[in-house]
Design a protein around this motif. Structure first.
Motif, PDB file in Angstrom:
ATOM      1  N   ALA A 200       0.835  -1.202   0.000  1.00 17.81           N
ATOM      2  CA  ALA A 200       0.000   0.000   0.000  1.00 17.81           C
ATOM      3  C   ALA A 200       0.870   1.252   0.000  1.00 17.81           C
ATOM      4  O   ALA A 200       0.590   2.223  -0.719  1.00 17.81           O
ATOM      5  CB  ALA A 200      -0.930  -0.010   1.207  1.00 17.81           C
ATOM      6  N   ALA A 201       1.931   1.249   0.808  1.00 18.45           N
ATOM      7  CA  ALA A 201       2.833   2.401   0.851  1.00 18.45           C
ATOM      8  C   ALA A 201       3.570   2.566  -0.477  1.00 18.45           C
ATOM      9  O   ALA A 201       3.827   3.694  -0.928  1.00 18.45           O
ATOM     10  CB  ALA A 201       3.828   2.232   1.995  1.00 18.45           C
ATOM     11  N   HIS A 202       3.896   1.453  -1.118  1.00 23.84           N
ATOM     12  CA  HIS A 202       4.635   1.505  -2.379  1.00 23.84           C
ATOM     13  C   HIS A 202       3.800   2.081  -3.517  1.00 23.84           C
ATOM     14  O   HIS A 202       4.297   2.871  -4.332  1.00 23.84           O
ATOM     15  CB  HIS A 202       5.115   0.098  -2.751  1.00 23.84           C
ATOM     16  CG  HIS A 202       5.881   0.028  -4.035  1.00 23.84           C
ATOM     17  ND1 HIS A 202       7.168   0.496  -4.164  1.00 23.84           N
ATOM     18  CD2 HIS A 202       5.517  -0.444  -5.267  1.00 23.84           C
ATOM     19  CE1 HIS A 202       7.581   0.308  -5.407  1.00 23.84           C
ATOM     20  NE2 HIS A 202       6.598  -0.252  -6.098  1.00 23.84           N
ATOM     21  N   VAL A 203       2.518   1.698  -3.595  1.00 19.39           N
ATOM     22  CA  VAL A 203       1.702   2.152  -4.729  1.00 19.39           C
ATOM     23  C   VAL A 203       1.118   3.543  -4.513  1.00 19.39           C
ATOM     24  O   VAL A 203       0.690   4.187  -5.478  1.00 19.39           O
ATOM     25  CB  VAL A 203       0.553   1.155  -5.033  1.00 19.39           C
ATOM     26  CG1 VAL A 203       1.119  -0.206  -5.403  1.00 19.39           C
ATOM     27  CG2 VAL A 203      -0.429   1.054  -3.882  1.00 19.39           C
ATOM     28  N   GLU A 204       1.100   4.021  -3.281  1.00 19.70           N
ATOM     29  CA  GLU A 204       0.449   5.297  -2.985  1.00 19.70           C
ATOM     30  C   GLU A 204       0.946   6.434  -3.881  1.00 19.70           C
ATOM     31  O   GLU A 204       0.132   7.194  -4.429  1.00 19.70           O
ATOM     32  CB  GLU A 204       0.629   5.659  -1.513  1.00 19.70           C
ATOM     33  CG  GLU A 204      -0.015   6.976  -1.115  1.00 19.70           C
ATOM     34  CD  GLU A 204      -1.505   7.029  -1.436  1.00 19.70           C
ATOM     35  OE1 GLU A 204      -1.989   8.120  -1.788  1.00 19.70           O
ATOM     36  OE2 GLU A 204      -2.180   5.981  -1.356  1.00 19.70           O
ATOM     37  N   PRO A 205       2.271   6.626  -4.081  1.00 19.53           N
ATOM     38  CA  PRO A 205       2.708   7.757  -4.906  1.00 19.53           C
ATOM     39  C   PRO A 205       2.683   7.479  -6.404  1.00 19.53           C
ATOM     40  O   PRO A 205       2.959   8.394  -7.200  1.00 19.53           O
ATOM     41  CB  PRO A 205       4.156   7.979  -4.430  1.00 19.53           C
ATOM     42  CG  PRO A 205       4.617   6.623  -4.010  1.00 19.53           C
ATOM     43  CD  PRO A 205       3.413   5.939  -3.430  1.00 19.53           C
ATOM     44  N   LEU A 206       2.381   6.262  -6.825  1.00 21.76           N
ATOM     45  CA  LEU A 206       2.420   5.918  -8.240  1.00 21.76           C
ATOM     46  C   LEU A 206       1.224   6.516  -8.976  1.00 21.76           C
ATOM     47  O   LEU A 206       0.163   6.766  -8.408  1.00 21.76           O
ATOM     48  CB  LEU A 206       2.432   4.399  -8.426  1.00 21.76           C
ATOM     49  CG  LEU A 206       3.605   3.645  -7.803  1.00 21.76           C
ATOM     50  CD1 LEU A 206       3.516   2.158  -8.168  1.00 21.76           C
ATOM     51  CD2 LEU A 206       4.941   4.226  -8.257  1.00 21.76           C
ATOM     52  N   SER A 207       1.408   6.725 -10.277  1.00 18.78           N
ATOM     53  CA  SER A 207       0.355   7.288 -11.113  1.00 18.78           C
ATOM     54  C   SER A 207      -0.472   6.150 -11.725  1.00 18.78           C
ATOM     55  O   SER A 207       0.020   5.417 -12.582  1.00 18.78           O
ATOM     56  CB  SER A 207       0.968   8.152 -12.217  1.00 18.78           C
ATOM     57  OG  SER A 207      -0.028   8.658 -13.071  1.00 18.78           O
ATOM     58  N   PHE A 208      -1.684   5.977 -11.250  1.00 11.29           N
ATOM     59  CA  PHE A 208      -2.628   5.014 -11.809  1.00 11.29           C
ATOM     60  C   PHE A 208      -3.663   5.770 -12.638  1.00 11.29           C
ATOM     61  O   PHE A 208      -4.031   6.899 -12.321  1.00 11.29           O
ATOM     62  CB  PHE A 208      -3.375   4.263 -10.701  1.00 11.29           C
ATOM     63  CG  PHE A 208      -2.615   3.120 -10.069  1.00 11.29           C
ATOM     64  CD1 PHE A 208      -1.236   3.126  -9.998  1.00 11.29           C
ATOM     65  CD2 PHE A 208      -3.292   2.042  -9.539  1.00 11.29           C
ATOM     66  CE1 PHE A 208      -0.536   2.085  -9.403  1.00 11.29           C
ATOM     67  CE2 PHE A 208      -2.618   0.989  -8.940  1.00 11.29           C
ATOM     68  CZ  PHE A 208      -1.237   1.012  -8.867  1.00 11.29           C
TER      69      PHE A 208
END
Length: 304
Positions: A200-208
């Motif tokens: 969850a922490a890893h994907v939070e800043p990613l652009s989806f």
């Protein structure tokens, strides 16, 4: 009316899967990430193929390569869902992120899960033909939890590796069908809580991006917008996969047929046992991409 795609998870990978698949940029990127030159040669070693860090990247890459080679010849799917790690490829099919992002997420997901599993040797077993009362007794006696719900009497259970063979024997003595899966972590169980938080922490800043077609999540049903998509991907790591509900969601789209992307025919068989009027087949059954395209197009309604 169109068709639906379901993407396989781990446990059925083998060297001869997807015999028609050509080497392309996605396959080469997957092999570079794994540090190998020939994925089929590596997959002949069941230990290598069953290792979580290898299997998650391998299956994500192969599913996306398979779809990339089929997609130009087929209409857009009416729905898509992925089973366990297959959800990463399913999200990419739905346009949430690209293939490179999916491969990177698969590698990070596997690493987090392996780290979470380090304190306990865990795994998965499949069991079908089991009553609810027997399931409850098995979970209590052997310290198991439900990891995946495939149907009324078909589930995948997670637990300590030391207990799983005994649980398989106990289930078979009661007339159920049970099998150990070639998976080295208890995915979708509380043993993976640390991995879920890390992901969850890893994907939070990613652009989806928002899903570009109906997309059904293992953990949350239909998902569309980026915050919901990120939460769903992380949540399924330590919560049960509700595949029975994914199938219900797809059936509600009134598709003409279902195409399983990945090794084996497990998802196609599950579908056919429940929705016999809407045929499902796996791409692993075919010898050429052209045969797959002909099969799907034959089942789609013709235009005016």
């Amino acid at each position: 009316m169109s068709f639906a795609i379901v993407v396989s998870g781990q446990g059925m990978q083998h060297a001869e899967m997807l015999p028609w698949l050509a080497e392309d940029d996605i396959v080469r990127a997957m092999q570079r990430m794994l540090g190998i030159d020939d994925w089929r040669a590596c997959a002949r070693d069941p230990v290598w193929a069953g290792r979580n860090a290898n299997a998650q990247v391998l299956l994500t890459g192969l599913a996306l390569a398979a779809w990339a080679q089929l997609a130009p010849h087929l209409p857009a799917p009416a729905a898509v869902a992925g089973y366990s790690v297959g959800e990463l490829a399913a999200f990419a099919v739905a346009g949430v992120f690209d293939a490179d992002t999916a491969l990177g997420l698969a590698r990070h997901r596997a690493a987090l899960m392996d780290r979470a599993a380090g304190a306990n040797a865990t795994g998965l077993m499949g069991v079908s033909g089991v009553s609810q009362s027997l399931l409850e007794r098995m979970c209590e006696e052997f310290g198991l939890v439900v990891a995946i719900r495939n149907g009324i009497d078909s589930v995948v259970l997670g637990g300590l590796q030391a207990m799983l063979p005994r649980a398989v024997e106990a289930a078979e003595r009661q007339g159920a069908h049970a099998v150990l899966l070639n998976v080295q972590v208890a995915s979708h169980t509380p043993w993976m809580a640390e991995a879920a938080r890390g992901f969850a922490a890893h994907v939070e800043p990613l652009s989806f991006r928002a899903a570009g077609m109906p997309l059904f999540s293992d953990a949350e049903g239909r998902v569309v917008q980026p915050p919901q998509l990120k939460h769903a991907l992380a949540m399924q790591i330590d919560h049960p996969v509700r595949w029975d509900e994914c199938m219900e969601g797809i059936a509600g789209r009134r598709v003409a047929c279902v195409l399983e992307i990945g090794p084996g025919q497990a998802l196609a068989r599950l579908w056919n046992s429940r929705y016999a009027d809407t045929p499902a087949r796996s791409v692993d059954e075919f010898r050429s991409a052209e045969a797959i395209v002909r099969h799907v197009r034959k089942l789609l309604p013709t235009g005016p």
